[in-house]
Write a protein that holds these residues in place. Structure first.
Motif, PDB file in Angstrom:
ATOM      1  N   ASN A  42       9.484   6.822  -2.387  1.00  0.00           N
ATOM      2  CA  ASN A  42       8.307   5.952  -2.427  1.00  0.00           C
ATOM      3  C   ASN A  42       9.572   4.657  -4.265  1.00  0.00           C
ATOM      4  OD1 ASN A  42       6.590   8.533  -2.258  1.00  0.00           O
ATOM      5  ND2 ASN A  42       7.327   6.808  -1.014  1.00  0.00           N
ATOM      6  N   LYS A  61      15.289  10.432   5.941  1.00  0.00           N
ATOM      7  CA  LYS A  61      15.363   9.588   4.501  1.00  0.00           C
ATOM      8  C   LYS A  61      14.736  10.970   3.955  1.00  0.00           C
ATOM      9  CE  LYS A  61      10.685   8.131   5.773  1.00  0.00           C
ATOM     10  NZ  LYS A  61       9.566   6.901   6.289  1.00  0.00           N
ATOM     11  N   MET A  62      14.558  10.126   2.348  1.00  0.00           N
ATOM     12  CA  MET A  62      13.979  11.143   1.960  1.00  0.00           C
ATOM     13  C   MET A  62      11.924  10.851   1.669  1.00  0.00           C
ATOM     14  SD  MET A  62      14.353  11.444  -2.941  1.00  0.00           S
ATOM     15  CE  MET A  62      15.500  11.958  -3.476  1.00  0.00           C
ATOM     16  N   GLY A 115       0.726  -1.021  -0.313  1.00  0.00           N
ATOM     17  CA  GLY A 115       0.080  -0.086  -0.125  1.00  0.00           C
ATOM     18  C   GLY A 115       0.877   1.145   0.106  1.00  0.00           C
ATOM     19  N   ILE A 116       0.509   2.363  -0.362  1.00  0.00           N
ATOM     20  CA  ILE A 116       0.932   3.649  -0.410  1.00  0.00           C
ATOM     21  C   ILE A 116       0.091   4.822  -0.276  1.00  0.00           C
ATOM     22  CG2 ILE A 116       0.891   3.818  -2.626  1.00  0.00           C
ATOM     23  CD1 ILE A 116       3.468   5.268  -2.586  1.00  0.00           C
ATOM     24  N   GLN A 117       0.175   5.148   0.728  1.00  0.00           N
ATOM     25  CA  GLN A 117      -0.760   6.711   1.505  1.00  0.00           C
ATOM     26  C   GLN A 117      -0.886   7.908   0.101  1.00  0.00           C
ATOM     27  OE1 GLN A 117      -0.430   7.914   5.200  1.00  0.00           O
ATOM     28  NE2 GLN A 117       1.047   6.660   5.225  1.00  0.00           N
ATOM     29  N   ARG A 124      16.207   2.254   1.876  1.00  0.00           N
ATOM     30  CA  ARG A 124      15.532   3.278   2.313  1.00  0.00           C
ATOM     31  C   ARG A 124      17.219   4.263   1.636  1.00  0.00           C
ATOM     32  NH1 ARG A 124      18.956   6.835   5.850  1.00  0.00           N
ATOM     33  NH2 ARG A 124      17.810   8.285   7.587  1.00  0.00           N
ATOM     34  N   ILE A 125      15.892   5.491   1.130  1.00  0.00           N
ATOM     35  CA  ILE A 125      17.000   6.499   0.169  1.00  0.00           C
ATOM     36  C   ILE A 125      16.639   8.046   1.244  1.00  0.00           C
ATOM     37  CG2 ILE A 125      16.239   8.032  -1.662  1.00  0.00           C
ATOM     38  CD1 ILE A 125      16.884   5.169  -2.974  1.00  0.00           C
ATOM     39  N   GLY A 166       8.995  -0.296   2.020  1.00  0.00           N
ATOM     40  CA  GLY A 166      10.939   0.092   1.863  1.00  0.00           C
ATOM     41  C   GLY A 166      11.116  -0.334   3.537  1.00  0.00           C
ATOM     42  N   GLU A 167      12.000   0.225   4.493  1.00  0.00           N
ATOM     43  CA  GLU A 167      12.491  -0.219   5.539  1.00  0.00           C
ATOM     44  C   GLU A 167      11.757   0.426   6.475  1.00  0.00           C
ATOM     45  OE1 GLU A 167      17.282  -0.953   6.584  1.00  0.00           O
ATOM     46  OE2 GLU A 167      16.423   1.192   6.337  1.00  0.00           O
ATOM     47  N   ASP A 168      10.840   1.360   6.430  1.00  0.00           N
ATOM     48  CA  ASP A 168      10.079   2.494   7.350  1.00  0.00           C
ATOM     49  C   ASP A 168       9.599   1.567   7.872  1.00  0.00           C
ATOM     50  OD1 ASP A 168       9.029   2.328   4.950  1.00  0.00           O
ATOM     51  OD2 ASP A 168       8.636   4.834   5.622  1.00  0.00           O
ATOM     52  N   GLN A 169       9.254   0.599   6.869  1.00  0.00           N
ATOM     53  CA  GLN A 169       7.885  -0.997   7.607  1.00  0.00           C
ATOM     54  C   GLN A 169       7.751  -1.854   8.178  1.00  0.00           C
ATOM     55  OE1 GLN A 169       4.407   0.906   6.918  1.00  0.00           O
ATOM     56  NE2 GLN A 169       5.997   2.829   6.352  1.00  0.00           N
ATOM     57  N   THR A 196      18.092  -0.579  -2.889  1.00  0.00           N
ATOM     58  CA  THR A 196      17.658   0.659  -1.934  1.00  0.00           C
ATOM     59  C   THR A 196      16.293   0.912  -1.217  1.00  0.00           C
ATOM     60  OG1 THR A 196      17.261   1.485  -3.947  1.00  0.00           O
ATOM     61  CG2 THR A 196      19.691   1.822  -3.706  1.00  0.00           C
ATOM     62  N   GLY A 214      12.214   1.891  -3.082  1.00  0.00           N
ATOM     63  CA  GLY A 214      12.241   1.676  -2.127  1.00  0.00           C
ATOM     64  C   GLY A 214      11.387   0.726  -2.243  1.00  0.00           C
ATOM     65  N   ALA A 215       9.727   0.432  -2.855  1.00  0.00           N
ATOM     66  CA  ALA A 215       8.585   0.086  -2.529  1.00  0.00           C
ATOM     67  C   ALA A 215       8.107  -0.037  -4.507  1.00  0.00           C
ATOM     68  CB  ALA A 215       8.033   0.771  -2.182  1.00  0.00           C
ATOM     69  N   HIS A 251       7.739  10.559  -5.037  1.00  0.00           N
ATOM     70  CA  HIS A 251       9.059  10.717  -4.726  1.00  0.00           C
ATOM     71  C   HIS A 251       9.903   9.262  -5.128  1.00  0.00           C
ATOM     72  CE1 HIS A 251      10.131   9.439  -0.982  1.00  0.00           C
ATOM     73  NE2 HIS A 251       8.404  10.099  -0.241  1.00  0.00           N
TER      74      HIS A 251
HETATM   75  P1  AMP Z   1       4.483   6.223   2.219  1.00  0.00           P
HETATM   76  O1  AMP Z   1       4.540   7.238   0.675  1.00  0.00           O
HETATM   77  O2  AMP Z   1       4.919   6.825   3.731  1.00  0.00           O
HETATM   78  O3  AMP Z   1       2.977   5.579   1.623  1.00  0.00           O
HETATM   79  O4  AMP Z   1       5.214   5.163   1.705  1.00  0.00           O
HETATM   80  C1  AMP Z   1       4.951   4.382   0.716  1.00  0.00           C
HETATM   81  C2  AMP Z   1       6.194   3.562   0.649  1.00  0.00           C
HETATM   82  O5  AMP Z   1       7.436   3.660  -0.177  1.00  0.00           O
HETATM   83  C3  AMP Z   1       6.669   2.369   1.251  1.00  0.00           C
HETATM   84  O6  AMP Z   1       6.488   1.183   1.287  1.00  0.00           O
HETATM   85  C4  AMP Z   1       7.850   2.764   2.065  1.00  0.00           C
HETATM   86  O7  AMP Z   1       8.308   2.072   2.786  1.00  0.00           O
HETATM   87  C5  AMP Z   1       8.622   3.640   1.352  1.00  0.00           C
HETATM   88  N1  AMP Z   1       9.048   4.587   1.321  1.00  0.00           N
HETATM   89  C6  AMP Z   1       9.377   5.627   1.947  1.00  0.00           C
HETATM   90  N2  AMP Z   1       9.870   6.770   1.717  1.00  0.00           N
HETATM   91  C7  AMP Z   1      11.196   5.707   1.186  1.00  0.00           C
HETATM   92  C8  AMP Z   1      12.569   6.013   1.183  1.00  0.00           C
HETATM   93  N3  AMP Z   1      12.815   7.232   1.725  1.00  0.00           N
HETATM   94  N4  AMP Z   1      13.100   5.377   0.976  1.00  0.00           N
HETATM   95  C9  AMP Z   1      12.681   3.574   0.848  1.00  0.00           C
HETATM   96  N5  AMP Z   1      11.563   3.630   0.420  1.00  0.00           N
HETATM   97  C10 AMP Z   1      11.062   4.322   1.026  1.00  0.00           C
END
Ligand code: AMP
Ligand code: TRP
Length: 327
Positions: free
Chosen positions: A18, A193-194, A7-9, A184-185, A144-147, A182, A21-22, A15
């Motif tokens: 995203n 992190k970006m 999923g993505i918000q 964590r960008i 991405g790693e943050d999840q 990649t 990383g995903a 960017h």
């Molecule tokens: P989000 O925009 O927070 O909904 O993130 C969507 C997806 O992009 C998720 O799988 C995140 O883990 C990944 N993601 C967001 N920012 C980064 C980043 N800077 N580097 C790598 N993956 C990212």
């Protein structure tokens, strides 16, 4: 066969963090496994937002995902609120999730510290995420790693539900994260992190001039003060990482040699990156422009994705209600 869910918000533009990383991984995986990709608008309303903007961004996110190469013939691409079973299962999971597990989530601590008043939805965010994934009994979640911590919680939820309602043969699989190289960008500041909220991003739809305006001042090896100083690519977090993601291997090797040997200044190095980065973005931007001119087509693709997702979601809910004494 393994099932993929991610999923993505729709809370901002897609960017390159995203993307690398995903989303790039989603595009690759959709050819291998049955896949579900969801624009999670219920997650996006856990922080202050504007309804009109959310509507616009939801469609823009769909356009960016399709333009990136998600193929509606292979994967179900849909909007979370079009499949009401997500919130139904989330409520159920709230009743088997220990509060302490939610309170220790890093993203909750981080986001709640930035809000004046913290709503319960922000705390329960990862429960809805668990419902997203388990509704499709997905085993692989490319993120991405943050999840990673959120996925740990999804496994706790699956385990708790199975232990209570399906003790003999686990009904829900325990979903595993699938990270990219990649994972964590780093943002243009060379530190965090970006992230859209930090304003350190390059959008997938930024035109080449805007990409250059962002790359030119981006932070490089802080120890390299003059062009004649030898640089250290590993200390040049953002630009070197982006070279490895977007430039061909031979160019990456050249970057390493010429940076270390002070043959290239940072501006030259960034110009080379700009060329390769914009070359990868160009076809995505062309497809996005075509889709943006056909909003009805985008809506129809999303409706079809929701229809396909809902067939699976209904099946899961029938079993869940039955096992829990709700039907
Ligand atoms: P989000 O925009 O927070 O909904 O993130 C969507 C997806 O992009 C998720 O799988 C995140 O883990 C990944 N993601 C967001 N920012 C980064 C980043 N800077 N580097 C790598 N993956 C990212
Ligand atoms: N929390 C994720 C993020 O911020 C988005 C998300 C919601 C998600 N539900 C999901 C990701 C299910 C993977 C699977 O990026």
């Amino acid at each position: 066969m393994a099932r993929i869910f991610s999923g993505i918000q729709p809370s901002g533009e897609l960017h390159i963090g995203n993307y690398l990383g995903a989303v790039k991984n989603w595009v690759a995986l959709q050819h291998e496994q049955e896949s579900f990709f969801c624009i999670v608008n219920y997650h996006a309303i856990t922080v202050p937002y504007t309804p009109e903007e959310l509507r616009r961004r939801t469609r823009e996110m769909a356009i960016s995902l399709l333009a990136s190469g998600l193929d509606p013939a292979r994967a179900a691409i849909f909007v979370q609120s079009d499949v009401p079973e997500h919130t139904e299962l989330a409520w159920i999971f709230n009743t088997i999730t220990p509060l302490g597990e939610l309170e220790r989530q890093v993203q909750f601590k981080d986001k709640s510290s930035k809000q004046e008043q913290v709503m319960a939805g922000l705390l329960n965010y990862p429960v809805l995420q668990a419902a997203d994934i388990l509704l499709y009994r997905a085993d692989i979640v490319p993120v991405g790693e943050d999840q990673v911590q959120h996925l740990e919680l999804s496994r706790v939820v699956a385990r708790n539900w199975n232990a209570r309602f399906s003790p003999d043969a686990p009904y829900f699989p325990e979903p595993q994260p699938r990270l990219t190289p990649t994972r964590r960008i780093v943002g243009l500041d060379g530190q965090a992190k970006m992230s859209k909220s930090l304003g350190n991003t390059i959008s997938l739809l930024d035109p080449p001039t805007v990409v250059w305006d962002k790359l030119r001042p981006a932070v490089t090896d802080p120890a390299r003060l003059r062009k004649t100083d030898p640089g250290e690519p590993e200390r040049c977090k953002t630009i070197y990482q982006l070279h490895r993601a977007f430039s061909p291997a031979a160019v990456v090797a050249e970057v390493e040699t010429k940076c270390r040997g002070a043959q290239w200044g940072c501006i030259e190095c960034k110009q080379v990156l700009h060329e390769h980065l914009t070359a990868e973005l160009a076809p995505i931007q062309e497809r996005a422009a075509v889709l943006a001119a056909e909003p009805e087509r985008v809506d129809a693709l999303l409706a079809d994705g929701a229809h396909r997702a809902r067939a699976v979601a209904r099946e899961t809910m029938t079993t869940v209600r039955d096992r829990m004494g709700l039907a």
